[in-house]
Structure formats: structure tokens, C-alpha cells
Design an enzyme around this catalytic site. Structure first.
Site, PDB file in Angstrom:
ATOM      1  N   ARG A 101      39.839  47.649  47.502  1.00 49.52           N
ATOM      2  CA  ARG A 101      40.488  48.124  48.648  1.00 49.52           C
ATOM      3  C   ARG A 101      40.209  49.689  48.384  1.00 49.52           C
ATOM      4  O   ARG A 101      40.945  50.377  49.306  1.00 49.52           O
ATOM      5  CB  ARG A 101      42.025  48.114  48.846  1.00 49.52           C
ATOM      6  CG  ARG A 101      42.321  46.656  48.850  1.00 49.52           C
ATOM      7  CD  ARG A 101      42.245  46.419  50.554  1.00 49.52           C
ATOM      8  NE  ARG A 101      42.487  44.884  50.778  1.00 49.52           N
ATOM      9  CZ  ARG A 101      43.933  44.712  51.175  1.00 49.52           C
ATOM     10  NH1 ARG A 101      44.806  45.570  51.305  1.00 49.52           N
ATOM     11  NH2 ARG A 101      43.829  43.372  51.335  1.00 49.52           N
ATOM     12  N   ARG A 104      43.175  52.546  54.460  1.00 44.42           N
ATOM     13  CA  ARG A 104      43.887  53.263  54.939  1.00 44.42           C
ATOM     14  C   ARG A 104      44.211  54.593  54.309  1.00 44.42           C
ATOM     15  O   ARG A 104      44.560  55.667  54.633  1.00 44.42           O
ATOM     16  CB  ARG A 104      45.195  52.728  55.282  1.00 44.42           C
ATOM     17  CG  ARG A 104      44.866  51.601  56.664  1.00 44.42           C
ATOM     18  CD  ARG A 104      46.127  50.888  56.938  1.00 44.42           C
ATOM     19  NE  ARG A 104      46.236  49.967  55.708  1.00 44.42           N
ATOM     20  CZ  ARG A 104      47.317  48.960  55.626  1.00 44.42           C
ATOM     21  NH1 ARG A 104      48.035  49.098  56.510  1.00 44.42           N
ATOM     22  NH2 ARG A 104      47.211  48.301  54.517  1.00 44.42           N
ATOM     23  N   ASP A 113      37.298  40.429  55.137  1.00 46.81           N
ATOM     24  CA  ASP A 113      38.622  39.843  54.683  1.00 46.81           C
ATOM     25  C   ASP A 113      38.564  38.627  54.217  1.00 46.81           C
ATOM     26  O   ASP A 113      37.689  37.777  54.593  1.00 46.81           O
ATOM     27  CB  ASP A 113      39.642  40.097  55.809  1.00 46.81           C
ATOM     28  CG  ASP A 113      41.140  39.882  55.204  1.00 46.81           C
ATOM     29  OD1 ASP A 113      41.638  41.242  55.055  1.00 46.81           O
ATOM     30  OD2 ASP A 113      41.721  38.953  55.076  1.00 46.81           O
ATOM     31  N   TYR A 142      47.767  31.017  52.367  1.00 54.72           N
ATOM     32  CA  TYR A 142      48.056  31.608  53.744  1.00 54.72           C
ATOM     33  C   TYR A 142      48.066  30.439  54.762  1.00 54.72           C
ATOM     34  O   TYR A 142      48.864  30.474  55.571  1.00 54.72           O
ATOM     35  CB  TYR A 142      46.892  32.882  54.159  1.00 54.72           C
ATOM     36  CG  TYR A 142      47.195  34.006  53.435  1.00 54.72           C
ATOM     37  CD1 TYR A 142      48.207  34.621  53.831  1.00 54.72           C
ATOM     38  CD2 TYR A 142      46.376  34.537  52.524  1.00 54.72           C
ATOM     39  CE1 TYR A 142      48.329  35.853  53.220  1.00 54.72           C
ATOM     40  CE2 TYR A 142      46.403  35.785  51.819  1.00 54.72           C
ATOM     41  CZ  TYR A 142      47.504  36.419  52.158  1.00 54.72           C
ATOM     42  OH  TYR A 142      48.046  37.605  51.588  1.00 54.72           O
TER      43      TYR A 142
HETATM   44  O1  CP3 Z   1      37.717  47.943  50.160  1.00 57.84           O
HETATM   45  C1  CP3 Z   1      37.723  46.701  49.912  1.00 57.84           C
HETATM   46  O2  CP3 Z   1      38.299  46.225  49.090  1.00 57.84           O
HETATM   47  C2  CP3 Z   1      37.074  45.724  51.126  1.00 57.84           C
HETATM   48  C3  CP3 Z   1      37.784  45.271  52.175  1.00 57.84           C
HETATM   49  C4  CP3 Z   1      38.688  44.135  51.723  1.00 57.84           C
HETATM   50  C5  CP3 Z   1      39.981  43.850  52.833  1.00 57.84           C
HETATM   51  N1  CP3 Z   1      40.631  42.987  52.343  1.00 57.84           N
HETATM   52  C6  CP3 Z   1      40.223  44.787  54.071  1.00 57.84           C
HETATM   53  C7  CP3 Z   1      41.624  44.869  54.551  1.00 57.84           C
HETATM   54  C8  CP3 Z   1      39.242  43.152  50.788  1.00 57.84           C
HETATM   55  C9  CP3 Z   1      38.299  42.787  49.723  1.00 57.84           C
HETATM   56  C10 CP3 Z   1      40.110  42.378  51.338  1.00 57.84           C
HETATM   57  C11 CP3 Z   1      40.589  41.172  50.713  1.00 57.84           C
HETATM   58  C12 CP3 Z   1      41.774  40.519  50.728  1.00 57.84           C
HETATM   59  N2  CP3 Z   1      42.612  40.355  52.088  1.00 57.84           N
HETATM   60  C13 CP3 Z   1      42.726  40.091  49.927  1.00 57.84           C
HETATM   61  C14 CP3 Z   1      42.466  40.037  48.569  1.00 57.84           C
HETATM   62  C15 CP3 Z   1      42.526  41.167  47.876  1.00 57.84           C
HETATM   63  C16 CP3 Z   1      43.941  41.620  47.347  1.00 57.84           C
HETATM   64  O3  CP3 Z   1      44.411  42.633  47.910  1.00 57.84           O
HETATM   65  O4  CP3 Z   1      44.479  40.854  46.738  1.00 57.84           O
HETATM   66  C17 CP3 Z   1      43.933  39.693  50.705  1.00 57.84           C
HETATM   67  C18 CP3 Z   1      44.939  38.930  49.791  1.00 57.84           C
HETATM   68  C19 CP3 Z   1      43.726  39.865  51.822  1.00 57.84           C
HETATM   69  C20 CP3 Z   1      44.748  39.402  52.897  1.00 57.84           C
HETATM   70  C21 CP3 Z   1      45.104  40.912  53.708  1.00 57.84           C
HETATM   71  N3  CP3 Z   1      44.299  41.165  54.592  1.00 57.84           N
HETATM   72  C22 CP3 Z   1      46.124  41.509  53.499  1.00 57.84           C
HETATM   73  C23 CP3 Z   1      47.357  41.067  52.666  1.00 57.84           C
HETATM   74  C24 CP3 Z   1      46.094  42.819  54.453  1.00 57.84           C
HETATM   75  C25 CP3 Z   1      46.908  43.797  54.381  1.00 57.84           C
HETATM   76  C26 CP3 Z   1      48.167  43.907  55.557  1.00 57.84           C
HETATM   77  C27 CP3 Z   1      48.693  45.241  55.745  1.00 57.84           C
HETATM   78  O5  CP3 Z   1      48.299  45.764  56.704  1.00 57.84           O
HETATM   79  O6  CP3 Z   1      49.262  45.818  54.619  1.00 57.84           O
HETATM   80  C28 CP3 Z   1      44.945  42.595  55.030  1.00 57.84           C
HETATM   81  C29 CP3 Z   1      44.448  43.584  56.031  1.00 57.84           C
HETATM   82  C30 CP3 Z   1      43.325  44.464  55.656  1.00 57.84           C
HETATM   83  N4  CP3 Z   1      42.172  43.903  55.010  1.00 57.84           N
HETATM   84  C31 CP3 Z   1      43.419  45.830  55.421  1.00 57.84           C
HETATM   85  C32 CP3 Z   1      42.003  46.216  55.124  1.00 57.84           C
HETATM   86  C33 CP3 Z   1      41.406  47.592  54.879  1.00 57.84           C
HETATM   87  C34 CP3 Z   1      44.320  46.879  56.176  1.00 57.84           C
HETATM   88  C35 CP3 Z   1      44.472  46.766  57.649  1.00 57.84           C
HETATM   89  C36 CP3 Z   1      43.696  47.218  58.638  1.00 57.84           C
HETATM   90  O7  CP3 Z   1      42.924  48.383  58.521  1.00 57.84           O
HETATM   91  O8  CP3 Z   1      43.448  46.694  59.668  1.00 57.84           O
END
Ligand code: CP3
Length: 361
Positions: free
Chosen positions: A18, A22, A67, A142
Site C-alpha cells: 500500500r 491515501r 485491487d 469477501y
Molecule cells: O500500493 C499498493 O499496495 C497497491 C495497491 C493495492 C490496493 N489494494 C489499492 C487500494 C493493493 C496491493 C491492494 C490489495 C488489497 N485490497 C488487499 C490485500 C492487501 C491487504 O491490505 O491485506 C485487500 C484485503 C484489499 C481489499 C480492499 N480494497 C480493502 C480492505 C480496501 C480498504 C478500504 C478502505 O477504504 O479502508 C480497499 C480499497 C483500496 N485498495 C484503497 C487502495 C489505495 C483505498 C481506497 C481508495 O483510494 O479508494
């Protein structure tokens, strides 16, 4: 790439799960307010969001901005990623008839923008691009729960109560991960990480029987189509699973912050590299706290090759990027795992006109 293969390196490499997102003001400025799935469908935007943290931190790898639910969303399962919540599935997958919605994922047809973004990045990046997919348990969680869960009760009830349905579901999700990772590697990604983030909720004997076979198959199929490509298998809370994860065929096991890296090294054995494991929460403390902890990780990683520095999980949104910038400098200057000549300011070779920060000359 060399650290993943447990070969000697000029300096310990570092990137952050990540690292895009944000915590970066430049991310918040560019990303806008639409759904992240819409952002992911814009290759130029994805390339820029992927590049932002590499530029800022001097990270040694980029992780594709995407994602884990992208393939499921692309075949029309009906997934939304809600800000502050995560993936939400309107009609969860809980019965045999629900499986009909999980048709095979064809990356070039269903989500061609992912490959387009990877191609742009492969041209523009000076460091390796890590492609990724969700691990089978995490994506299944999920789909079955319908969203994030604290107990994972429904998915665990299903895996034990309806094993046939469970194995069919995992088989489809494994195929999806293989197709997704292969297309990212074909388009120019250099390595692949499997995020089985929530697998740590399972005890080892259940993980071994109900999840590991699908994970092993994903990695074996990748090794067949892309021999030698580094793979990283990661999950949170996997202390009791690390030795099993090390048998999956992965080159690297990602370790969260709960297991000290010297202990993790013992658990995965000498044939697998480790990635991790600075506590992301401590990166929201002072720089001094974060750096002391980063140095402890480096010490515990030891001198043997095969350490990729990372956090134990993703960067928290409230993290001050200046803390991560300082962590990168310390890792490059002081990391010793597999470093060929520890007295040499190794980072200088990679910095135009610069010497490694913090290294006495
Ligand atoms: O920089 C990076 O790591 C690359 C991007 C990345 C995202 N999601 C972007 C994202 C990666 C590698 C993921 C993987 C992902 N997505 C995982 C596995 C990694 C982990 O954290 O264990 C999981 C479980 C998800 C599912 C998911 N997507 C979650 C739990 C969330 C967060 C929700 C929140 O708002 O708190 C997302 C959304 C998400 N994916 C964001 C980002 C940058 C944040 C929201 C946004 O900008 O819209």
C-alpha cells in the site's frame, strides 16, 4: 529480484505494501472521489499512481495500483469497493447455483486496462513491477461473507460444512488468480505477490487441508508458464502458518509484525526468503520510534541473503510520508542481509551523483 532469490545484493531492497494510497498527498490530489474500480480502469492514471511512491521514497519495487477484487468485479460478480469499508458483494456466493456467476476470467477481454497499465509501467519504471492477485481464502472470504468480516464465520462454516462446494469455489478462484497473474507477467511485471491477507484466521491443520493445495497449484502453474519468476506469499497473523506457507512453492514468504524476523526465518527455513516486517502502526509514531524499530528488523533479518524489507502489512492512511522516507534511507544504508560488501556505501552506485545517506565515507 536477487533478494527474492536469496542471492547477494548491493543493498537490502525495500518497498511498502500500500505504498500508493491515501497517506500520499499527491495520491489524494490525483485520485478524486470516484470508485477505486473506476480509477483502476484508467491505465494512465494507474501508471501515475503506481509511480508516485517510487519517486517519493526511492523504493526498489513498484506495486501495481489495483485491487484483489478486480478479476471478480470484471467477470460481473457484483463487487463494489466502498471507501472506509473495503470490498462489498451485493449477492454473496453461498450455494452451488451462485457458482454459475464465477465464469472463467479472461484478462484480455474482461479487464484489458490492467495489462495496458502494466505495459506503460514496464516501459517507464527503472525498478521491478510487482503484479499481484488475491489469495484464495481472502477472495473467497469477501465473496462468501459479502464484505469485510471480523469472525469469518460464514466462510469457515462453508469450508467445513460444504467441502465440495468450498473446493469448487477455491478451484475457480485459483484459476482466476493464475489468469490474472499470468497476464500481468506477460505484460511486463517482474514478480508476483499473492495477498492471502486473512488466511491467518485459520489454524494450521485447516489451512493445510482447505487452502494450501489451491495456493500451491497457483504457484506451480506460474512456475510452469514463467519459470524463475519471484513469487511472494503474504498474509496477516500467519505466525502459526509460516512453515506451511514456505512449502507452497513460493520464493518469498511475507511476514507480519507479530513474528520477529529471526523467528520467522527459522520457521520458513533456509530455502525461502522473507519479506517484512516493520509494524505499520509504529510508522505513525515519531521518526525515532519508527527508525529504532526498522533497525531492529534489520538486525533480526541477519546477514544471510533473502530479505526484502517491507512493513508487516499495508501503510496506514495516517502515516507521515517523511517517516517512510527516513525508513528507506536507513534500510539502504544499514541493511546487511546478503549485502556483498558491507563496508561499501552500496546505495551510492544507484544514486546519480549521490552517496548513500547515513553511510560514513
Ligand atoms: O500500493 C499498493 O499496495 C497497491 C495497491 C493495492 C490496493 N489494494 C489499492 C487500494 C493493493 C496491493 C491492494 C490489495 C488489497 N485490497 C488487499 C490485500 C492487501 C491487504 O491490505 O491485506 C485487500 C484485503 C484489499 C481489499 C480492499 N480494497 C480493502 C480492505 C480496501 C480498504 C478500504 C478502505 O477504504 O479502508 C480497499 C480499497 C483500496 N485498495 C484503497 C487502495 C489505495 C483505498 C481506497 C481508495 O483510494 O479508494
Amino acid at each position: 529480484m536477487r533478494a527474492c532469490r536469496r542471492q547477494p545484493v548491493e543493498r537490502v531492497p525495500v518497498w511498502f505494501m500500500r505504498q500508493a494510497g491515501r497517506s500520499l498527498p499527491e495520491y489524494r490530489a490525483l485520485r478524486g472521489s470516484g470508485s477505486i474500480l473506476e480509477a483502476i480502469a484508467q491505465p494512465e492514471l494507474v501508471a501515475e499512481l503506481t509511480l508516485q511512491p517510487v519517486r517519493r521514497y526511492g523504493a526498489d519495487a513498484a506495486i501495481l495500483f489495483s485491487d484483489i477484487v478486480v478479476p471478480a468485479a470484471a467477470i460481473g460478480v457484483g463487487v463494489d469497493v466502498r471507501p472506509g469499508t473495503g470490498p462489498v458483494v451485493e449477492h454473496p456466493v453461498r450455494s452451488r447455483s451462485d457458482l454459475a456467476r464465477l465464469r472463467p476470467f479472461e484478462p484480455d477481454v474482461d479487464a484489458p486496462w490492467v495489462g495496458d497499465a502494466v505495459s506503460i509501467l514496464a516501459r517507464e519504471l527503472a525498478v521491478p513491477l510487482i503484479g499481484f492477485a488475491g489469495g484464495p481464502f481472502t477472495v473467497a472470504s469477501y465473496l462468501v461473507e459479502g464484505g469485510p468480516s471480523r469472525t469469518f464465520a460464514r466462510v469457515r462454516a462453508l469450508m467445513h460444512g460444504e467441502p465440495e462446494l468450498w473446493f469448487t469455489l477455491l478451484d475457480r478462484l485459483a484459476d482466476m488468480a493464475v489468469a490474472s497473474l499470468r497476464s500481468q507477467l506477460d505484460a511486463g511485471a517482474s514478480a508476483a505477490q499473492l495477498f492471502d491477507s486473512w488466511a491467518g484466521v485459520l489454524p494450521p491443520h485447516h489451512y493445510e487441508r482447505l487452502v494450501l493445495p489451491a495456493t500451491t497449484r497457483i504457484l506451480a502453474e506460474l512456475a510452469r508458464s514463467h519459470p524463475g519468476v519471484p513469487t511472494i506469499l503474504f498474509g496477516v497473523g500467519t505466525g502459526e502458518l509460516l512453515s506451511l506457507m514456505a512449502t507452497s512453492g513460493t520464493q518469498v514468504v511475507g511476514v507480519d509484525w507479530r513474528v520477529p524476523l529471526d523467528v520467522a526465518r527459522q520457521r520458513v527455513g533456509p530455502d525461502v526468503a522473507v519479506q517484512g516486517n516493520l509494524d505499520p502502526a509504529l510508522c505513525t509514531a515519531t521518526i525515532d520510534v519508527a527508525l529504532a524499530e526498522a533497525r531492529d528488523v534489520l538486525t533480526r533479518a541477519g546477514d544471510a541473503p533473502g530479505h526484502v524489507f517491507n512493513l508487516g502489512h499495508g501503510v496506514l492512511p495516517e502515516t507521515d510520508p517523511a517517516v517512510l522516507e527516513a525508513v528507506v534511507e536507513v534500510v539502504h544504508a544499514e541493511g546487511r542481509a546478503g549485502v556483498v560488501d558491507p563496508t561499501r556505501p552500496a546505495a551510492a552506485a544507484n544514486r546519480p551523483g549521490g552517496r548513500a545517506p547515513g553511510v560514513a565515507t
